[in-house]
Design an enzyme around this catalytic site. Structure first.
Site, PDB file in Angstrom:
ATOM      1  N   ALA A 164     -39.834 -24.079   7.259  1.00 14.13           N
ATOM      2  CA  ALA A 164     -39.417 -24.876   6.116  1.00 14.13           C
ATOM      3  C   ALA A 164     -39.005 -26.266   6.575  1.00 14.13           C
ATOM      4  O   ALA A 164     -38.917 -26.515   7.769  1.00 14.13           O
ATOM      5  CB  ALA A 164     -38.228 -24.213   5.419  1.00 14.13           C
ATOM      6  N   MET A 165     -38.761 -27.154   5.594  1.00 10.01           N
ATOM      7  CA  MET A 165     -38.405 -28.530   5.936  1.00 10.01           C
ATOM      8  C   MET A 165     -37.346 -29.054   4.985  1.00 10.01           C
ATOM      9  O   MET A 165     -37.474 -28.936   3.763  1.00 10.01           O
ATOM     10  CB  MET A 165     -39.677 -29.394   5.898  1.00 10.01           C
ATOM     11  CG  MET A 165     -39.438 -30.858   6.174  1.00 10.01           C
ATOM     12  SD  MET A 165     -38.815 -31.142   7.863  1.00 10.01           S
ATOM     13  CE  MET A 165     -37.815 -32.595   7.580  1.00 10.01           C
ATOM     14  N   GLU A 225     -31.842 -24.854   5.913  1.00 10.50           N
ATOM     15  CA  GLU A 225     -32.339 -26.114   5.336  1.00 10.50           C
ATOM     16  C   GLU A 225     -31.262 -26.765   4.473  1.00 10.50           C
ATOM     17  O   GLU A 225     -31.104 -27.983   4.480  1.00 10.50           O
ATOM     18  CB  GLU A 225     -33.627 -25.891   4.522  1.00 10.50           C
ATOM     19  CG  GLU A 225     -34.768 -25.196   5.260  1.00 10.50           C
ATOM     20  CD  GLU A 225     -35.061 -25.747   6.648  1.00 10.50           C
ATOM     21  OE1 GLU A 225     -34.877 -26.945   6.868  1.00 10.50           O
ATOM     22  OE2 GLU A 225     -35.470 -24.950   7.531  1.00 10.50           O
TER      23      GLU A 225
HETATM   24  N1  B3K Z   1     -36.719 -29.729  10.701  1.00  8.64           N
HETATM   25  C1  B3K Z   1     -37.783 -28.804  10.408  1.00  8.64           C
HETATM   26  C2  B3K Z   1     -38.757 -28.654  11.512  1.00  8.64           C
HETATM   27  C3  B3K Z   1     -39.760 -29.732  11.629  1.00  8.64           C
HETATM   28  C4  B3K Z   1     -40.792 -29.384  12.665  1.00  8.64           C
HETATM   29  C5  B3K Z   1     -41.739 -30.484  12.925  1.00  8.64           C
HETATM   30  N2  B3K Z   1     -42.831 -30.067  13.755  1.00  8.64           N
HETATM   31  C6  B3K Z   1     -37.276 -27.466  10.009  1.00  8.64           C
HETATM   32  C7  B3K Z   1     -35.906 -27.141  10.440  1.00  8.64           C
HETATM   33  O1  B3K Z   1     -35.580 -27.057  11.594  1.00  8.64           O
HETATM   34  O2  B3K Z   1     -35.078 -26.985   9.591  1.00  8.64           O
HETATM   35 ZN    ZN Z   2     -33.524 -27.231  11.299  1.00  4.99          ZN
END
Ligand code: B3K
Ligand code: ZN
Length: 861
Positions: free
Chosen positions: A260-261, A296
């Site tokens: 997820a992002m 998230e």
């Molecule tokens: N920040 C994103 C991960 C992004 C990965 C890019 N290749 C998910 C997380 O750690 O919450």
């Molecule tokens: Zn993260």
């Protein structure tokens, strides 16, 4: 010949050349010709007559400086250099991109008909020309124009305008009042079913919560929504952190490279990490969804409000946010089970990474492709480093540190040092030596010796810390070593005489240190590195009876589990080392195992963990050259013998305690132990067919998979038929089919590889979908050592072939599944040669992605 990719260094960090306060973006969506107009003002940080912006795979349509067409620029492979510009000016750039052709799933792409974006780490540069780096923070206003067949046009922040346009198109405008780096930008356009709810924050603000799922999936959305509400509540209660926008949206998409992002106000999730109901999702899935939704959400403060200065600081947000999601899961569920989970992840994956060619500090110093550093080291070891600070400073001190961190840095892009400084300053603690944890890599070892003096009634603990061979840091680390001493009756002894932190923590700051405890009436049993208080290996010669004592009496369930793990590991190592491979192993083990069932923990899920043998990867850590065959054999034998020893207890439990199918912690625990029981019973009992069939036909996915996995593992004659039935029943649901692919991938049969190859043709399989690839081939390479490491090299070949195909299609995904090949030096010569041959062949691919180049180059050279 193309140039070798160049690494970027932390030491070379330079602040951005310009500042941008605000950016206006307009998207005119179309699968092959999406037009993006970006408008922003730039202010140079010093005298500068040009500006260099990031941009990749963009077609430039027009460029204006201060409203006038501008032609003095040079296009670069990864950006644009605009010359002859004043110190402060406005820029308007129009570019064209083709989301439909974007199979990398980075930037703007189409996921099964819906537009969506993924910008972290450096995907924004595939959308428009900008400073695609985390320390340029701006507010965003975004207008999305699309066909009405995409009813939802979403972006970050609050919706401020919308309306109809000509030709069946419409638009929506969004404004995000919080400054953010480009990696947190998001856009989604599609047709979804939505689930709505609300949350009232502690200061009384009402937040609209919205979940977007593929049409027809609404019945699988409530668990994610409940998890979201729990997350908002928990962050207020435990960290005093409140949500800041009026709306929080989560969109589930089928094509996604990770879980997820955390895009501001508009999370994009892999549908596997959102959708769940009892028929399709396991208890484990429910748990994982809750923790990822939490993770998230928690980023909103740790990541978004305070972000990273540069990508080397990734652990600033990821280590901290993993720590926070682990605490969330532990406060809501079982702390011991969550700790077991976290430690298993460290031992299975992180210790291996630390010992392999991709070893790096939690704050890497040298990176070619940033996407390669979203690792268990940065995430999980990063969380352990945060946890060590928490252990040293206590919850109260840690929270003071968090408060100061936000007071100092809200709205900024900062470094890991800034975080540690806030912790140190808020608690008046010297953490300068502790900062070495951000530089060192390779797993440290604690060599411990103990001595009891009956006359003086003292108990002495000598600790010697050593660094791993590959560790660039040689000075001693600051390590919290938690302990407990048990007397003969299993009671914890009061610790007197030696200095302690937080009641039970020895503070190790020197290479060798001695702690002497007084007033100890008889020789105690030591529980060492309790709760895995530091991410270290422990060397201490535990006797079988000491381990049995700890397994029975330690005050923490975690420590009891740990004792069983050490006990199993000792037995396996002895078997691997012995000449006589027919000897009965584990003779004396029976009394310890039986005692676990006499004095059952209240949480039966913990009991299931007590009797789980460490996995192949965890056990491999004990060897320079991994004895693949002997180790697989030893695990198999140990499991068979545990099955024999516990047959009566497991049968009795299995027959007497029924699964009511509910979702409470107790019911989940019963399912866990029933599945573990059936797993063992299938290895030893004759009449398991009815149980296997009954479970495989269950309408509860956890129960169903438990039956199938047991049948497969025992190579039971029913296995093939049950697997076929599963396919017929579920081939309409791809997320469920991922479980089926994964089961095929772990099959012990020598036909495994042929089966996998034939599954490439299965109507549900799709190499462009990361979930499918990871389920089938990722699982095979990571979790089926026997077949992956086949002496004929066919396992390596299978992986190599697929990586070669994915190199162009989806470099990130290719790079993620290559890991098991990288540590070829840890295997016997014949296997080494075959693994290396695959790597060399991949190294020879003409358009090798930076992602793969970096890993293969590190492994080979
Ligand atoms: N920040 C994103 C991960 C992004 C990965 C890019 N290749 C998910 C997380 O750690 O919450
Ligand atoms: Zn993260």
């Amino acid at each position: 010949m193309t140039q070798k990719p160049q690494a970027k260094l932390l030491a070379d960090y330079q602040p951005p050349s310009h500042q941008v306060e605000h950016i206006d973006l307009t998207f005119n969506l179309s699968p092959l010709t999406t037009r993006v107009i970006a408008k922003y003002e730039l202010q140079a940080n010093g005298a500068q007559s040009y500006v260099q912006l990031d941009g990749v795979d963009l077609t430039l349509i027009s460029l204006k400086v201060d409203g006038q067409p501008h032609s003095d620029f040079t296009q670069l492979v990864d950006g644009i250099k605009i010359n002859s510009v004043p110190e402060s000016f406005s820029l308007e750039i129009e570019t064209e991109i083709a989301p439909e052709k974007n199979t990398s799933l980075e930037g703007l792409y189409l996921s099964d008909g819906a537009y969506c974006t993924q910008c972290e780490a450096e995907g924004f540069r595939k959308i428009t020309y900008f400073f695609d780096r985390p320390d340029v923070l701006a507010t965003y206003k975004v207008t999305v124009i699309g066909d009405k067949s995409f009813p939802f046009l979403l972006s970050n922040g609050n919706q401020v305008d919308s309306g109809d346009l000509e030709d069946g198109r419409h638009f929506v405008t969004w404004e995000d009042p919080f400054k953010k780096p480009s990696y947190l930008f998001a856009l989604v356009a599609g047709d979804f079913d939505t689930l709505e709810d609300k949350f009232v924050t502690k200061t009384g603000r009402e937040v609209k919560l919205q979940l977007f799922v593929d049409k027809g999936n609404l019945s699988k959305a409530p668990h994610a929504m409940t998890s979201l509400k729990k997350s908002l509540q928990w962050d207020e209660e435990r960290f005093n952190l409140e949500y800041d926008l009026d709306i929080y949206m989560i969109v589930a998409v089928d094509f996604f490279n990770m879980g997820a992002m955390e895009n501001k106000g508009l999370n994009v999730f892999n549908s596997a990490c959102v959708l769940a109901n009892q028929e399709t999702a396991t208890d484990r899935d429910y748990h994982v969804i809750e923790s990822i939704v939490g993770h998230e959400y928690f980023h909103n403060w740790t990541g978004n409000r305070v972000t990273c200065r540069d990508w080397f600081q990734l652990s600033l947000k990821e280590g901290l946010t993993v720590f926070r999601d682990q605490e969330f899961s532990s406060d809501l569920g079982s702390r011991a089970l969550n700790r077991i989970d976290a430690v298993n992840a460290m031992r299975t994956h992180q210790f291996a990474e630390d010992a392999g060619p991709m070893a790096h500090p939690i704050r890497p110093e040298k990176v070619i492709e940033m996407n390669n550093f979203y690792t268990v080291t940065v995430y999980n070891k990063g969380a352990e480093v945060i946890r060590m600070m928490h252990t040293l400073l206590s919850e109260e001190g840690f929270q003071r540190g968090m408060k100061l961190y936000f007071e100092r840095h809200d709205g900024q892009a900062v470094t890991c040092d800034d975080f540690v400084n806030a912790m140190a300053d808020a608690t008046n603690t010297d953490l300068s030596q502790f900062k070495l944890w951000y530089q060192q890599f390779g797993t440290p070892t604690l060599h411990i010796k103990t001595k009891y003096d009956a006359q003086a009634k003292t108990y002495q603990i000598d600790i010697n810390q050593t660094h791993a061979k590959n560790d660039p840091v040689t000075e001693p680390l600051h390590i919290p070593v938690a302990i407990e001493l048990l007397d003969e009756s299993g009671e914890a002894i009061a610790l007197k005489g030696a200095p302690l932190k937080q009641d039970k923590v020895l503070e190790l700051t020197e290479e060798k240190q001695t702690f002497v405890f007084e007033d100890i009436g008889s020789e105690p049993t030591p529980v060492l590195l309790e709760d895995f208080s530091a991410p270290c290996l422990l060397e201490y010669e535990y006797s079988l009876s000491q381990l049995g004592h700890i397994a029975k009496y330690a005050s923490s369930y975690y420590a009891r589990w740990e004792a069983m793990q050490i006990l199993f590991t000792q037995q396996i190592r002895a078997y691997v080392d012995s000449e006589d491979k027919n000897q009965t192993m584990f003779g004396e083990l029976s009394s310890v195992l039986e005692s676990l069932f006499v004095n059952k923990p209240d949480d039966l899920a913990i009991l299931a963990e007590y009797i789980s043998v460490p996995n192949f990867d965890t056990l491999s850590g004990g060897y320079d050259i991994v004895p693949v065959d002997a180790l697989c054999q030893a695990i198999e034998r140990l499991e068979r013998q545990i099955a024999d020893l516990l047959k009566t207890q497991l049968t009795e439990f299995y027959q007497n305690v029924q699964d009511s199918g509910g979702l409470s912690a107790e019911e989940v625990a019963i399912r866990a132990l029933r599945n573990k029981s059936l797993y063992y019973l299938s290895l030893t009992a004759e009449n398991v067919s009815d149980w296997l069939k009954e479970q495989a036909n269950s309408s509860n996915m956890t129960t169903k998979l438990g039956g199938l996995k047991s049948a497969l593992n025992a190579q039971h004659p029913l296995a093939t038929e049950l697997m076929q039935e599963f396919d017929t029943q579920w081939n309409h649901d791809l997320l469920v089919m991922d479980k089926w692919f994964a089961m095929h991938a772990t099959s012990q049969s020598d036909k495994c590889i042929d089966v996998i190859l034939s599954l490439y043709e299965h109507p549900c399989f799709d190499k462009s979908n990361p979930n499918r690839v990871r389920s089938l081939v990722g699982t095979f390479a990571r979790m089926n050592p026997k077949q992956f490491h086949r002496p004929d090299g066919k396992g390596y070949e299978l992986l190599g072939n697929l990586i070669a195909e994915l190199n162009e299609l989806n470099p990130q995904n290719a790079s993620r599944i290559i890991t098991p090949l990288l540590s070829f030096k840890r295997f016997d010569e014949s296997r080494q040669e075959k693994m290396r041959a695959q790597l060399e062949r991949l190294a020879g691919i003409s358009d090798l992605s930076d992602d793969l180049y970096e890993k293969i180059d590190r492994a080979l050279n």
